[in-house]
Design an enzyme around this catalytic site. Sequence first.
Site, PDB file in Angstrom:
ATOM      1  N   GLY A  25       0.837  -1.201   0.000  1.00  0.00           N
ATOM      2  CA  GLY A  25       0.000   0.000   0.000  1.00  0.00           C
ATOM      3  C   GLY A  25       0.869   1.246   0.000  1.00  0.00           C
ATOM      4  O   GLY A  25       2.068   1.182  -0.301  1.00  0.00           O
ATOM      5  N   GLU A  58      -8.819  -5.479 -26.557  1.00  0.00           N
ATOM      6  CA  GLU A  58      -8.206  -6.499 -25.707  1.00  0.00           C
ATOM      7  C   GLU A  58      -6.944  -7.052 -26.379  1.00  0.00           C
ATOM      8  O   GLU A  58      -5.930  -7.284 -25.716  1.00  0.00           O
ATOM      9  CB  GLU A  58      -9.226  -7.605 -25.398  1.00  0.00           C
ATOM     10  CG  GLU A  58      -8.704  -8.789 -24.604  1.00  0.00           C
ATOM     11  CD  GLU A  58      -8.063  -8.433 -23.265  1.00  0.00           C
ATOM     12  OE1 GLU A  58      -8.176  -7.277 -22.813  1.00  0.00           O
ATOM     13  OE2 GLU A  58      -7.410  -9.313 -22.675  1.00  0.00           O
ATOM     14  N   LYS A 107      -0.233  -7.953 -11.096  1.00  0.00           N
ATOM     15  CA  LYS A 107      -1.526  -8.587 -11.355  1.00  0.00           C
ATOM     16  C   LYS A 107      -2.670  -7.800 -10.739  1.00  0.00           C
ATOM     17  O   LYS A 107      -3.713  -7.625 -11.341  1.00  0.00           O
ATOM     18  CB  LYS A 107      -1.498 -10.011 -10.806  1.00  0.00           C
ATOM     19  CG  LYS A 107      -2.766 -10.812 -11.037  1.00  0.00           C
ATOM     20  CD  LYS A 107      -2.779 -11.362 -12.424  1.00  0.00           C
ATOM     21  CE  LYS A 107      -4.038 -12.158 -12.731  1.00  0.00           C
ATOM     22  NZ  LYS A 107      -4.257 -12.214 -14.184  1.00  0.00           N
TER      23      LYS A 107
HETATM   24  C1  AGP Z   1      -4.694  -7.317 -18.236  1.00  0.00           C
HETATM   25  O1  AGP Z   1      -4.026  -8.385 -18.772  1.00  0.00           O
HETATM   26  C2  AGP Z   1      -4.286  -6.881 -16.895  1.00  0.00           C
HETATM   27  N1  AGP Z   1      -4.015  -7.895 -15.987  1.00  0.00           N
HETATM   28  C3  AGP Z   1      -5.105  -5.705 -16.335  1.00  0.00           C
HETATM   29  O2  AGP Z   1      -5.486  -4.867 -17.369  1.00  0.00           O
HETATM   30  C4  AGP Z   1      -6.325  -6.068 -15.474  1.00  0.00           C
HETATM   31  O3  AGP Z   1      -7.361  -6.568 -16.260  1.00  0.00           O
HETATM   32  C5  AGP Z   1      -6.772  -4.803 -14.709  1.00  0.00           C
HETATM   33  O4  AGP Z   1      -5.717  -4.373 -13.897  1.00  0.00           O
HETATM   34  C6  AGP Z   1      -8.018  -5.028 -13.894  1.00  0.00           C
HETATM   35  O5  AGP Z   1      -7.847  -6.017 -12.937  1.00  0.00           O
HETATM   36  P1  AGP Z   1      -9.080  -6.661 -12.172  1.00  0.00           P
HETATM   37  O6  AGP Z   1      -9.890  -7.418 -13.173  1.00  0.00           O
HETATM   38  O7  AGP Z   1      -8.463  -7.542 -11.149  1.00  0.00           O
HETATM   39  O8  AGP Z   1      -9.874  -5.540 -11.600  1.00  0.00           O
END
Ligand code: AGP
Length: 614
Positions: free
Chosen positions: A110, A489, A609
């Site tokens: 954080g 995408e 991620k």
């Molecule tokens: C895409 O490949 C990424 N991992 C990223 O755009 C992701 O979809 C975005 O950060 C949103 O994450 P979430 O679905 O966990 O909210």
Amino acid sequence: MCGIIGVAIDVNNNCSEFKAAEIITKGLKSLEYRGYDSVGIALIDKNTRKIIVKKGKGKLDDVSKEYSFLLTPGCIGIGHTRWATHGAPTNINAHPHTDCKGDIALVHNGIIKNFLSLKKMLLNSGHTFKSDTDTEVVAHLIEELASTSSNFYEGFKKSISMLEGSFALAVVTTYEPEKIFFAKKESPLIIGLSKSSNFLASDIPAMLEYTNEFVPLNDGDIGWLSPREVFIENLKAGIVEIRKRKILVDWKPEMAKKGGYPHYMIKEIYEQPLALKSTFEGLISDETIIEAADLISKKDKIFIAAAGTSYHAGLVTKYFIEKITGRAVYTFISSEYKNIEYLVDNDTAIIVISQSGETIDTIKAMRSSKNRGGVIFAITNVIGSTIGREADYVVPMRAGPEIGVAATKTFLTQVLVGSMLAVNLGKSIGKINETEYNQMINTLSYSPNIVGSSISMTEGIMKKLPERFSSKNSIYFLGRGLGVPLAYEAALKMKEITYIHAEAYPAGESKHGPIALIEKDFPVFFVVTKDTYEEIASNIAEMNARDAYTIALASEEKLENLQPRLTITVPKVDLLLEPYSLIPPIQLLSYYTAVVRGLDPDKPRNLAKTVTVE
Ligand code: AGP
């Protein structure tokens, strides 16, 4: 972002000398997707009762080897894998951070917003700082306040109440060497319960090998755990009854492992048929989606909030809801919520889409909408996540754990949930009759098979194609109608793991600017969907006329009049199923391009991620 883990094992029960170090190191491996620029551990040596800290810049495998993480004695410890926010990724800035005397060590995910004013105060009191991080301030603050409190926990509590910003914190101390102290605000933190050991981590897969009983922490939760006890209280609501918060997760540890594949991303691409099967079966096994659709249909406005890939799933969901129901839907990027929030009232349904359920932008969009009276419907892969817990209604994606930073199986499972929602809305609103409804649901039941066929049909060419343009600087992805969010995408997938500049546009828009970049052999992909065949043929011709290297992803029935320089044939399917035939080749293309370029597709640079910072 960052990943944190902690474990407390009963000394008299199965705690061999290096057991905790092994659990922490393994856990950090599975949390590496959250950040991987530096890593560290802190254990309480059970003999000397002193804290041993090992940490350094770099990825876990290298740092762990260099400092022999696995040979660190102790039964109580914490670990951290970092995605730098304050302070460059260096050995010193790596977590854990310690107080002046080395009696307190902590890990943090954080941002402490008021760290500068706290640091000033602590410097005036004589504390000395080693790093440039916001986190180190917390170690000194606890040191300061614990020394004037009746016990360590009181000092810890006082310190937490002084912090502004977001935090998931795990703290070990020589003052109470049997415990790990923790606190949570905005950043995710989950407790794992087991018989003679307890755990905490930023995410469930880090603990799956040891337990499937978890207690997700809420904002304002603070407490401690020891090998046999867990104490949680909420700063506003008082003591938490753990029994009531406990959740059971049916994921298996092997679901979160590579299983013989070179990378998680390719494993997760191949897992899509299974993931979609589980999503579909889950959706028809209960009434959740029917009830959600019923409630949404009664609202005047329908909004969708999401980020990144989930935003693209939101655009596909919008497309199908509008097409099937005739109702307008507004999909917005979560971080832009401040520009939209004034439109939300108690006649608004907000569908929030988030794989992790912890994306801070989406959490903020959700909370703001809720405060204005909107009803929140969450589509998430993690039921115990912040979004899963705070939404009014939750529709699970059931994709299983996704470890690769690039979203693959979670995108198509989100699309399936969104499409099922659209079909159910169509029925609730009375736009489709029972027979049409049954036909559409039956069509969607084939999504797993379509993904499987699409992978088999395109894998060969997608392995070879990257050689052709892995050295290119730019790629365009163009589509029309449903093809537009699929092209978005595609471009995101390509840029995030191959670092090739990739842009997506509605194909018709290319004439209004982007075509200026076209020169001989510039790669232009066309994502050809059923609804756009005629117009896209002209867009391909326009690009051919400028010598672009045009590539069409299309089903056989559409090939006749398209004249691209290369065609990639995908299964011929109903419009509802086109995402499942068109997306797998794009995922494969990005994956193999990253591999050809010598990159690690699971850990793209600068990314994590779960994005828990604004
Ligand atoms: C895409 O490949 C990424 N991992 C990223 O755009 C992701 O979809 C975005 O950060 C949103 O994450 P979430 O679905 O966990 O909210």
